[in-house]
Design a protein around this motif. Structure first.
Motif, PDB file in Angstrom:
ATOM      1  N   ASP A  79       0.851  -1.190   0.000  1.00 13.16           N
ATOM      2  CA  ASP A  79       0.000   0.000   0.000  1.00 13.16           C
ATOM      3  C   ASP A  79       0.891   1.245   0.000  1.00 13.16           C
ATOM      4  O   ASP A  79       1.577   1.534   0.983  1.00 13.16           O
ATOM      5  N   ALA A  80       0.896   1.978  -1.115  1.00 14.82           N
ATOM      6  CA  ALA A  80       1.807   3.121  -1.261  1.00 14.82           C
ATOM      7  C   ALA A  80       1.527   4.202  -0.219  1.00 14.82           C
ATOM      8  O   ALA A  80       2.460   4.800   0.328  1.00 14.82           O
ATOM      9  N   ARG A  81       0.271   4.479   0.053  1.00 14.40           N
ATOM     10  CA  ARG A  81      -0.061   5.515   1.026  1.00 14.40           C
ATOM     11  C   ARG A  81       0.418   5.125   2.417  1.00 14.40           C
ATOM     12  O   ARG A  81       1.037   5.924   3.126  1.00 14.40           O
ATOM     13  N   LEU A  82       0.161   3.879   2.799  1.00 16.85           N
ATOM     14  CA  LEU A  82       0.583   3.416   4.119  1.00 16.85           C
ATOM     15  C   LEU A  82       2.098   3.313   4.200  1.00 16.85           C
ATOM     16  O   LEU A  82       2.704   3.691   5.209  1.00 16.85           O
ATOM     17  N   SER A  83       2.731   2.835   3.116  1.00 14.31           N
ATOM     18  CA  SER A  83       4.187   2.681   3.109  1.00 14.31           C
ATOM     19  C   SER A  83       4.890   4.027   3.257  1.00 14.31           C
ATOM     20  O   SER A  83       5.787   4.188   4.097  1.00 14.31           O
ATOM     21  N   GLY A  84       4.474   5.005   2.473  1.00 11.12           N
ATOM     22  CA  GLY A  84       5.095   6.320   2.556  1.00 11.12           C
ATOM     23  C   GLY A  84       4.800   7.015   3.869  1.00 11.12           C
ATOM     24  O   GLY A  84       5.677   7.658   4.463  1.00 11.12           O
ATOM     25  N   GLY A  85       3.572   6.893   4.347  1.00  7.23           N
ATOM     26  CA  GLY A  85       3.203   7.533   5.606  1.00  7.23           C
ATOM     27  C   GLY A  85       3.955   6.956   6.790  1.00  7.23           C
ATOM     28  O   GLY A  85       4.422   7.698   7.669  1.00  7.23           O
ATOM     29  N   LEU A  86       4.092   5.640   6.814  1.00  2.00           N
ATOM     30  CA  LEU A  86       4.809   5.000   7.908  1.00  2.00           C
ATOM     31  C   LEU A  86       6.296   5.356   7.855  1.00  2.00           C
ATOM     32  O   LEU A  86       6.916   5.636   8.894  1.00  2.00           O
TER      33      LEU A  86
END
Length: 363
Positions: A307-314
């Motif tokens: 998940d790009a959004r979760l990966s970048g946010g984390l």
């Protein structure tokens, strides 16, 4: 403007490393004077974490080109030039080691160009402006805007100078300078807007926390015996001041986490100014793969998290926490060294005690 490995040859990279090491050493000495209060170390650490977060927010500046905050002006004005230089060094170290952003052999180049140059140029211009402008908050914000604006093309010019001495490709320096100054002047406008907005927000709630604004407010005048004299400043209640400092710190941390953990997903995906100039003029023909390319957080994403959004946010959240921890630790150590030296200096300044031993018989 993170310089990757391969743009600058080994001898010049090593020389830049020595310059950067000297700048960091000077920053550690200078920060001991700037980190006065007990809450200044956590605030300085927060500034480093905030700059890390905002640097994730690339904004469009021209067709196919983006820019991001460098942060030298912001750090210098908020916490002082020497402490600010350390803030940028901490950010660049974390980006290079954890996120493969900016080459490891080019770390000295990046600290010199993005840290030392931006801080010295921005704070030098800022101090010159506030000396000639009226002693008001508007003057501080105007000086902040101009200092931040100028610091970015100054950094671009510094990179061009380094490239002229140690570039690994045969590109005319005049073309590189023109291209770098053109795009980074536009980026400087974004830098100035972000820096001014941030400094203005802190000025509005706790002007005493802005290093560059200390002593700039004109003292209240009272007429005594027909003459104007400075009124004694009203003392701020310590508990209220401490509470408001915690509020500023909490708000700054929340903003950093929000920017890095959520807003960064919407940042421009276009190459930044240096990447665009390098691609257009062939400077990147000898770029090398980053030594930390296999890092679990490389390219600001968590490895194997689809998940790009979760990966970048984390990844952004981890970066804010790691930068805050390292920065605060560095500044606590610098402040503790200052506190340890103070008693020693006081002891050496005391006159020697007279000996109580009886005088020797000279007969």
């Amino acid at each position: 403007m993170h310089v990757p490995d391969g743009f600058i040859n080994a001898p010049v990279s090593a020389a830049a490393g020595l310059v950067a090491a000297g700048a960091v050493a000077a920053g550690l000495r200078g920060a001991r004077r700037e980190l006065g209060g007990e809450r200044t170390a956590p605030l300085a650490g927060l500034v480093a974490a905030f700059i890390f977060a905002v640097q994730m927010l690339n904004f469009p500046v021209a067709a196919g080109t983006s820019g991001h905050l460098l942060g030298g002006a912001l750090a210098a004005i908020l916490v002082g030039p020497w402490t600010g230089m350390l803030c940028i060094a901490v950010v660049l170290l974390m980006q290079g080691v954890l996120f493969a952003d900016g080459g490891l052999t080019a770390l000295g180049v990046n600290i010199t160009v993005m840290g030392a140059v931006t801080v010295l140029v921005a704070y030098g211009l800022f101090r010159a402006l506030v000396k000639v402008l009226p002693r008001t908050r508007r003057s501080v914000t105007a000086a902040t805007f101009l200092a931040a604006l100028v610091s970015v093309p100054a950094s671009a010019a510094a990179f061009t100078l380094v490239y002229a001495v140690g570039g690994t490709t045969d590109v005319p320096v005049g073309k590189v300078l023109a291209a770098m100054l053109g795009v980074h002047t536009l980026i400087g406008v974004g830098e100035a807007a972000i820096t001014t907005a941030t400094v203005g927000a802190v000025l509005a709630v706790r002007p005493d926390l802005v290093y560059g604004a200390r002593g700039l407010t004109a003292p209240l005048k009272l007429r005594v015996g027909g003459e104007l004299v400075d009124a004694a400043p009203a003392a701020r209640p310590a508990p209220a001041g401490a509470a408001r400092t915690r509020t500023v710190w909490g708000a700054g941390l929340a903003a950093s986490l929000l920017l890095a953990g959520f807003v960064s997903f919407y940042a421009s995906a276009d190459p930044d100014g240096l990447e665009k100039v390098a691609a257009d003029h062939g400077i990147d023909s000898k770029v090398q793969e980053h030594a930390a390319a296999d890092s679990p957080l490389a390219d600001y994403g968590v490895k194997d998290l689809e998940d790009a959004r979760l990966s970048g946010g984390l990844a952004g959240t981890i970066g804010v926490g790691a930068t805050l921890a390292l920065g605060t630790g560095v500044f606590w150590a610098a402040r503790r060294r200052r506190m340890a030296q103070a008693p020693a200096a006081e002891g050496s300044a005391r006159p020697p005690a007279h000996s109580s031993a009886p005088p020797k018989d000279t007969a």
